[in-house]
Design a protein around this motif. Structure first.
Motif, PDB file in Angstrom:
ATOM      1  N   MET A 130       0.800  -1.228   0.000  1.00 28.91           N
ATOM      2  CA  MET A 130       0.000   0.000   0.000  1.00 28.91           C
ATOM      3  C   MET A 130       0.834   1.279   0.000  1.00 28.91           C
ATOM      4  SD  MET A 130      -3.243  -0.715  -0.080  1.00 28.91           S
ATOM      5  CE  MET A 130      -3.923   0.828   0.487  1.00 28.91           C
ATOM      6  N   GLY A 131       2.122   1.164   0.308  1.00 33.39           N
ATOM      7  CA  GLY A 131       2.951   2.367   0.395  1.00 33.39           C
ATOM      8  C   GLY A 131       2.635   3.187   1.638  1.00 33.39           C
ATOM      9  N   ILE A 132       2.368   2.488   2.736  1.00 28.59           N
ATOM     10  CA  ILE A 132       2.062   3.138   4.011  1.00 28.59           C
ATOM     11  C   ILE A 132       3.055   2.651   5.058  1.00 28.59           C
ATOM     12  CG2 ILE A 132      -0.412   3.430   3.528  1.00 28.59           C
ATOM     13  CD1 ILE A 132      -0.888   0.856   5.193  1.00 28.59           C
ATOM     14  N   SER A 133       3.036   3.258   6.232  1.00 25.47           N
ATOM     15  CA  SER A 133       3.939   2.812   7.287  1.00 25.47           C
ATOM     16  C   SER A 133       3.447   1.487   7.877  1.00 25.47           C
ATOM     17  CB  SER A 133       4.024   3.869   8.397  1.00 25.47           C
ATOM     18  OG  SER A 133       2.831   3.883   9.157  1.00 25.47           O
ATOM     19  N   VAL A 134       4.358   0.752   8.478  1.00 25.11           N
ATOM     20  CA  VAL A 134       4.003  -0.501   9.135  1.00 25.11           C
ATOM     21  C   VAL A 134       3.029  -0.213  10.282  1.00 25.11           C
ATOM     22  CG1 VAL A 134       4.890  -2.477  10.442  1.00 25.11           C
ATOM     23  CG2 VAL A 134       6.179  -1.609   8.499  1.00 25.11           C
ATOM     24  N   ASN A 135       3.241   0.902  10.976  1.00 21.41           N
ATOM     25  CA  ASN A 135       2.345   1.258  12.076  1.00 21.41           C
ATOM     26  C   ASN A 135       0.918   1.482  11.584  1.00 21.41           C
ATOM     27  OD1 ASN A 135       4.370   1.115  13.971  1.00 21.41           O
ATOM     28  ND2 ASN A 135       4.785   3.305  13.965  1.00 21.41           N
ATOM     29  N   THR A 136       0.767   2.141  10.443  1.00 19.42           N
ATOM     30  CA  THR A 136      -0.564   2.361   9.883  1.00 19.42           C
ATOM     31  C   THR A 136      -1.206   1.029   9.509  1.00 19.42           C
ATOM     32  OG1 THR A 136      -0.014   4.572   9.089  1.00 19.42           O
ATOM     33  CG2 THR A 136      -1.844   3.450   7.995  1.00 19.42           C
ATOM     34  N   ALA A 137      -0.462   0.144   8.866  1.00 22.94           N
ATOM     35  CA  ALA A 137      -0.988  -1.176   8.499  1.00 22.94           C
ATOM     36  C   ALA A 137      -1.425  -1.934   9.752  1.00 22.94           C
ATOM     37  CB  ALA A 137       0.060  -1.971   7.723  1.00 22.94           C
ATOM     38  N   TYR A 138      -0.586  -1.929  10.776  1.00 22.49           N
ATOM     39  CA  TYR A 138      -0.917  -2.598  12.034  1.00 22.49           C
ATOM     40  C   TYR A 138      -2.199  -2.003  12.629  1.00 22.49           C
ATOM     41  CZ  TYR A 138      -0.560  -4.265  16.822  1.00 22.49           C
ATOM     42  OH  TYR A 138      -0.840  -4.843  18.031  1.00 22.49           O
ATOM     43  N   ASP A 139      -2.299  -0.694  12.630  1.00 27.55           N
ATOM     44  CA  ASP A 139      -3.490  -0.030  13.180  1.00 27.55           C
ATOM     45  C   ASP A 139      -4.748  -0.387  12.397  1.00 27.55           C
ATOM     46  OD1 ASP A 139      -1.917   1.138  15.112  1.00 27.55           O
ATOM     47  OD2 ASP A 139      -1.965   3.149  14.239  1.00 27.55           O
ATOM     48  N   TRP A 140      -4.659  -0.467  11.086  1.00 27.53           N
ATOM     49  CA  TRP A 140      -5.818  -0.858  10.274  1.00 27.53           C
ATOM     50  C   TRP A 140      -6.254  -2.273  10.620  1.00 27.53           C
ATOM     51  CZ3 TRP A 140      -4.262   0.649   4.580  1.00 27.53           C
ATOM     52  CH2 TRP A 140      -4.333   2.041   4.426  1.00 27.53           C
ATOM     53  N   ILE A 141      -5.302  -3.173  10.687  1.00 24.89           N
ATOM     54  CA  ILE A 141      -5.593  -4.584  10.945  1.00 24.89           C
ATOM     55  C   ILE A 141      -6.221  -4.777  12.322  1.00 24.89           C
ATOM     56  CG2 ILE A 141      -4.521  -6.854  11.316  1.00 24.89           C
ATOM     57  CD1 ILE A 141      -2.482  -5.989   9.085  1.00 24.89           C
ATOM     58  N   ASN A 142      -5.783  -3.998  13.283  1.00 29.15           N
ATOM     59  CA  ASN A 142      -6.233  -4.165  14.665  1.00 29.15           C
ATOM     60  C   ASN A 142      -7.309  -3.168  15.094  1.00 29.15           C
ATOM     61  OD1 ASN A 142      -4.484  -6.395  15.706  1.00 29.15           O
ATOM     62  ND2 ASN A 142      -2.952  -5.034  14.833  1.00 29.15           N
ATOM     63  N   ASP A 143      -7.976  -2.546  14.119  1.00 23.94           N
ATOM     64  CA  ASP A 143      -9.093  -1.637  14.400  1.00 23.94           C
ATOM     65  C   ASP A 143      -8.695  -0.494  15.330  1.00 23.94           C
ATOM     66  OD1 ASP A 143     -11.630  -0.519  14.455  1.00 23.94           O
ATOM     67  OD2 ASP A 143     -12.456  -1.978  15.848  1.00 23.94           O
ATOM     68  N   MET A 144      -7.512   0.034  15.102  1.00 27.32           N
ATOM     69  CA  MET A 144      -7.051   1.158  15.908  1.00 27.32           C
ATOM     70  C   MET A 144      -7.045   2.462  15.107  1.00 27.32           C
ATOM     71  SD  MET A 144      -3.991  -0.880  17.837  1.00 27.32           S
ATOM     72  CE  MET A 144      -3.477   0.477  18.865  1.00 27.32           C
ATOM     73  N   ARG A 145      -7.264   2.352  13.819  1.00 23.77           N
ATOM     74  CA  ARG A 145      -7.293   3.525  12.949  1.00 23.77           C
ATOM     75  C   ARG A 145      -8.239   3.240  11.796  1.00 23.77           C
ATOM     76  NH1 ARG A 145      -1.810   6.017  10.490  1.00 23.77           N
ATOM     77  NH2 ARG A 145      -1.336   5.947  12.705  1.00 23.77           N
TER      78      ARG A 145
END
Length: 84
Positions: A33-48
């Protein structure tokens, strides 16, 4: 803090299902996706909550019907097929 936005409950189930099928980790998703790992993690874990633009880009990259991924439809077609 109260969350004002949310994704459909089926979204996270289907999101994690498609990531597992494609063997994508947060790191792999971030590269795709060309995003940060933190953003991907947040999407996956319903944090963002992702933007609409990111949601459709995600559907395109994962080649999945946006209506299916969001949880509105049970029609799991490809992204291109969903465009009609």
């Amino acid at each position: 803090m109260r969350r004002l936005q949310f994704m459909h409950p089926l979204f996270y189930e289907r999101f994690n299902q498609i990531l597992a099928e494609k063997k994508l980790t947060p790191k792999g998703l971030s590269r795709t996706m060309g995003i940060s790992v933190n953003t991907a993690y947040d999407w996956i874990n319903d944090m963002r909550i992702m933007t609409v633009v990111n949601f459709f880009e995600l559907c395109k990259k994962l080649d999945v019907n946006p209506m299916w991924l969001y949880g509105i439809s049970n029609d799991r077609t490809s992204f291109k097929e969903s465009l009609g």
